[in-house]
Scaffold this motif. Structure first.
Motif, PDB file in Angstrom:
ATOM      1  N   ALA A 131       5.965  15.330  24.444  1.00 36.46           N
ATOM      2  CA  ALA A 131       4.782  16.021  24.947  1.00 36.46           C
ATOM      3  C   ALA A 131       3.606  15.050  24.812  1.00 36.46           C
ATOM      4  O   ALA A 131       3.416  14.460  23.742  1.00 36.46           O
ATOM      5  CB  ALA A 131       4.511  17.300  24.172  1.00 36.46           C
ATOM      6  N   PRO A 132       2.825  14.843  25.858  1.00 36.09           N
ATOM      7  CA  PRO A 132       1.732  13.862  25.807  1.00 36.09           C
ATOM      8  C   PRO A 132       0.704  14.140  24.723  1.00 36.09           C
ATOM      9  O   PRO A 132       0.053  13.209  24.232  1.00 36.09           O
ATOM     10  CB  PRO A 132       1.102  13.969  27.211  1.00 36.09           C
ATOM     11  CG  PRO A 132       2.174  14.531  28.080  1.00 36.09           C
ATOM     12  CD  PRO A 132       2.963  15.447  27.202  1.00 36.09           C
ATOM     13  N   CYS A 149       7.883  17.384  28.576  1.00 35.48           N
ATOM     14  CA  CYS A 149       8.142  18.828  28.436  1.00 35.48           C
ATOM     15  C   CYS A 149       6.957  19.684  28.869  1.00 35.48           C
ATOM     16  O   CYS A 149       7.114  20.898  29.052  1.00 35.48           O
ATOM     17  CB  CYS A 149       8.525  19.149  26.992  1.00 35.48           C
ATOM     18  SG  CYS A 149      10.179  18.568  26.540  1.00 35.48           S
ATOM     19  N   THR A 150       5.799  19.098  29.019  1.00 31.94           N
ATOM     20  CA  THR A 150       4.677  19.879  29.544  1.00 31.94           C
ATOM     21  C   THR A 150       4.804  20.083  31.048  1.00 31.94           C
ATOM     22  O   THR A 150       4.205  21.004  31.609  1.00 31.94           O
ATOM     23  CB  THR A 150       3.345  19.185  29.232  1.00 31.94           C
ATOM     24  OG1 THR A 150       3.331  17.883  29.844  1.00 31.94           O
ATOM     25  CG2 THR A 150       3.153  19.048  27.737  1.00 31.94           C
ATOM     26  N   ILE A 151       5.598  19.208  31.702  1.00 35.56           N
ATOM     27  CA  ILE A 151       5.833  19.330  33.139  1.00 35.56           C
ATOM     28  C   ILE A 151       7.183  19.992  33.396  1.00 35.56           C
ATOM     29  O   ILE A 151       7.294  20.904  34.215  1.00 35.56           O
ATOM     30  CB  ILE A 151       5.778  17.944  33.827  1.00 35.56           C
ATOM     31  CG1 ILE A 151       4.391  17.309  33.630  1.00 35.56           C
ATOM     32  CG2 ILE A 151       6.116  18.064  35.311  1.00 35.56           C
ATOM     33  CD1 ILE A 151       4.276  15.915  34.177  1.00 35.56           C
ATOM     34  N   CYS A 177      13.385  21.434  29.414  1.00 30.45           N
ATOM     35  CA  CYS A 177      13.351  21.332  27.945  1.00 30.45           C
ATOM     36  C   CYS A 177      13.851  22.619  27.297  1.00 30.45           C
ATOM     37  O   CYS A 177      14.550  22.580  26.277  1.00 30.45           O
ATOM     38  CB  CYS A 177      11.930  21.013  27.485  1.00 30.45           C
ATOM     39  SG  CYS A 177      11.343  19.385  27.998  1.00 30.45           S
ATOM     40  N   ARG A 178      13.509  23.743  27.890  1.00 32.29           N
ATOM     41  CA  ARG A 178      13.983  25.016  27.343  1.00 32.29           C
ATOM     42  C   ARG A 178      15.496  25.130  27.489  1.00 32.29           C
ATOM     43  O   ARG A 178      16.179  25.687  26.634  1.00 32.29           O
ATOM     44  CB  ARG A 178      13.275  26.177  28.045  1.00 32.29           C
ATOM     45  CG  ARG A 178      13.521  27.531  27.395  1.00 32.29           C
ATOM     46  CD  ARG A 178      12.746  28.633  28.082  1.00 32.29           C
ATOM     47  NE  ARG A 178      11.318  28.406  28.007  1.00 32.29           N
ATOM     48  CZ  ARG A 178      10.549  28.094  29.045  1.00 32.29           C
ATOM     49  NH1 ARG A 178      11.096  27.972  30.252  1.00 32.29           N
ATOM     50  NH2 ARG A 178       9.262  27.904  28.903  1.00 32.29           N
ATOM     51  N   TYR A 214       8.719  18.036  19.148  1.00 33.21           N
ATOM     52  CA  TYR A 214       8.483  16.791  19.881  1.00 33.21           C
ATOM     53  C   TYR A 214       8.152  15.665  18.901  1.00 33.21           C
ATOM     54  O   TYR A 214       7.411  15.886  17.944  1.00 33.21           O
ATOM     55  CB  TYR A 214       7.323  16.958  20.870  1.00 33.21           C
ATOM     56  CG  TYR A 214       7.405  18.199  21.716  1.00 33.21           C
ATOM     57  CD1 TYR A 214       8.412  18.346  22.671  1.00 33.21           C
ATOM     58  CD2 TYR A 214       6.480  19.222  21.567  1.00 33.21           C
ATOM     59  CE1 TYR A 214       8.488  19.486  23.453  1.00 33.21           C
ATOM     60  CE2 TYR A 214       6.546  20.368  22.340  1.00 33.21           C
ATOM     61  CZ  TYR A 214       7.549  20.496  23.274  1.00 33.21           C
ATOM     62  OH  TYR A 214       7.626  21.622  24.040  1.00 33.21           O
ATOM     63  N   PRO A 215       8.687  14.434  19.161  1.00 32.69           N
ATOM     64  CA  PRO A 215       9.706  14.127  20.186  1.00 32.69           C
ATOM     65  C   PRO A 215      11.098  14.453  19.681  1.00 32.69           C
ATOM     66  O   PRO A 215      11.363  14.403  18.483  1.00 32.69           O
ATOM     67  CB  PRO A 215       9.545  12.613  20.367  1.00 32.69           C
ATOM     68  CG  PRO A 215       9.130  12.140  19.006  1.00 32.69           C
ATOM     69  CD  PRO A 215       8.270  13.236  18.420  1.00 32.69           C
ATOM     70  N   SER A 216      12.007  14.811  20.581  1.00 31.85           N
ATOM     71  CA  SER A 216      13.415  15.043  20.260  1.00 31.85           C
ATOM     72  C   SER A 216      14.256  14.065  21.073  1.00 31.85           C
ATOM     73  O   SER A 216      14.171  14.060  22.301  1.00 31.85           O
ATOM     74  CB  SER A 216      13.828  16.483  20.582  1.00 31.85           C
ATOM     75  OG  SER A 216      13.216  17.393  19.696  1.00 31.85           O
TER      76      SER A 216
END
Length: 483
Positions: free
Chosen positions: A167-168, A206-208, A213-214, A221-223
């Motif tokens: 995630a940024p 994952c924000t996009i 991701c789900r 994060y990060p994974s």
């Protein structure tokens, strides 16, 4: 010699010769009725004598400072991964224990609460000393951006696909980014995707790509996930068997780990033997196949107000509060010793109103539905405990039969700006209830029996005398009328 005539003079029950007595139908009827009444009253008195008699008192709890209280629980979280699920305990005296594992067991479950595998073992997680090559130098992306549209194609094309789900806004993701891209560039140069094609490093924002991701149950994060071709599909449900990387996050460690993954993979039907020049091992473990977790076990706490908290926790990951759902089902949540059915029956026998609150939360569910306005929600349970002790006084010494804890529960949903948790706040009462089984006196039982027999016999005799004299009087009156 004893003078028998003088002894007979103290006889309370002087006998009338039988030939001077007269039997009557009214007397016979009253005698039968009196006998039934005696039997009925005898049965009631015997039942009362056999019934348990208890006394209930409220006293100050005499627990010492060193006495601990056991909490047994079995909780199912359909949307919280076992990978990050943590059991924490704290109290008003300053005790704070995080991520308790010794007495806790975890099982991955699906959304229907069905266990999807064996017990989840987190294994050894190394201390993350190197979390990325932090530098201001420019770097170029070496990893491939993956989306929902191309993820499956890449995962089925390459024998090894290593993906960084990030995630940024995440601090740890930004620390990892330089070393991840540099490692991906090195691996791309050593194992060209077109000429070699054994490994590829990718990344997912994952924000996009929230749905992607789900789908892979990413909650922290990060994974870093490792996907292996040929073993990443489970039936037709879209689930993936994969592993999580938990090693160091600097470039050298990442490159060494990737080379370890490539080593056993054949290149054009030839075995490639690579030496691990850095002598660093790949630290990984299976990632949960599903996003749910069943947590069961027990903890010991001091008998003071405190909290038992289930939350998502990690020393090297960040969490998006909107993606954490702590909905849960309670199969068991009880305090003190485990009570067998026999012990619960004994409590019910001595105190019919007791025992109902021993496991008051059992069978209840607290669900937060995804996509609704009630996201970022913490579920709090406020529990007030009362200790109950049962004693027996049938012998000369008072003996404690058992003890149990009952509690009241009040639950609420609280909106929070932090990562949501499931909190069980418990507060032991300074008072306790004593239930004492008091035996009934046998002499009192015998006295009552004598009173029943004597009283019924006397009353029946009085009624018989009244009835007999009344009948005689009526006969005299009728006889006088005829004269």
């Amino acid at each position: 010699m004893i003078n028998t005539s003088k002894l007979k003079s103290v006889d309370f029950y002087r006998k009338i010769p039988r030939d001077l007595t007269e039997a009557s139908l009214s007397g016979a009827g009253l005698s039968i009725i009196a006998a039934f009444i005696m039997m009925f009253l005898f049965g009631m008195e015997l039942g009362d004598y056999m019934t348990v008699s208890t006394t209930t008192t409220v006293v100050v709890d005499g627990s010492t400072d060193n006495e601990f209280l056991r909490i047994d629980f079995n909780l199912s979280f359909p949307a919280l991964s076992c990978e990050f699920a943590s059991v924490d305990v704290s109290d008003v005296l300053g005790t704070n224990r995080l991520n308790i594992t010794k007495t806790i067991r975890k099982f991955s479950i699906d959304r229907n609460l069905v266990v999807t595998g064996s017990e989840y073992h987190p294994g050894h997680i190394p201390h993350i000393r190197n979390v990325g090559d932090v530098t201001d130098e420019e770097f170029t992306d070496g990893s491939v951006s993956l989306t929902s549209g191309n993820f499956d194609a890449f995962s089925h094309q390459y024998p090894i696909l290593v993906v960084n789900f990030f995630a940024p806004w995440c601090y740890w993701s930004n620390r990892l980014k330089p070393s991840w891209e540099k490692a991906a560039k090195i691996i791309r140069e050593r194992y060209d995707p077109e000429m070699d094609g054994r490994i590829l490093l990718g990344k997912v924002d994952c924000t996009i790509e929230a749905d992607l991701c789900r789908r892979h149950h990413i909650q922290g994060y990060p994974s870093i996930r490792i996907f292996r071709k040929g073993s990443d599909l489970k039936e037709t449900q879209g689930h993936h068997d994969h592993e999580s990387y938990y090693g160091e996050r600097d470039t050298d460690s990442l490159v060494a780990a990737m080379e370890t993954l490539v080593a056993p993979i054949k290149k054009e039907s030839e075995t490639l033997a690579l030496e691990d020049k850095s002598n660093k091992t790949l630290t990984k473990r299976p990632a949960p196949l599903t996003s749910g977790c069943r947590i069961e076990g027990f903890v010991r706490v001091k008998k003071v107000p405190g909290n038992l908290v289930i939350s998502a926790r990690s020393k090297s990951h960040s969490f998006d509060p909107s993606q954490i759902n702590v909905s849960h089902y309670v199969s068991q949540f009880s305090f003190g010793r485990k009570l067998s059915p026999i012990m619960l029956h004994e409590i019910k026998r001595l105190a019919p109103l007791a025992g109902d609150g021993h496991d008051r939360l059992a069978g209840r569910s607290y669900i937060i539905h995804d996509g609704e306005s009630n996201t970022d929600v913490t579920i709090e349970h406020y529990l007030q405990l009362v200790k109950t002790e049962v004693f027996n006084k049938r012998s000369s010494r008072e003996r404690k039969l058992l003890e149990e804890y009952e509690y009241t529960a009040h639950s609420s949903l609280v909106h929070s700006t932090h990562v949501p948790v499931a909190k069980f706040h418990f507060e032991p009462s300074p008072m306790q209830v004593l239930i004492t089984e008091v035996p009934k006196s046998f002499s009192h039982f015998v006295t009552n029996l004598c009173a029943i027999i004597g009283g019924v016999f006397t009353v029946a005799g009085i009624l018989d005398s009244i009835l007999h004299n009344t009948i005689r009087l009526i006969k005299k009156v009728e006889l006088g009328k005829h004269m």
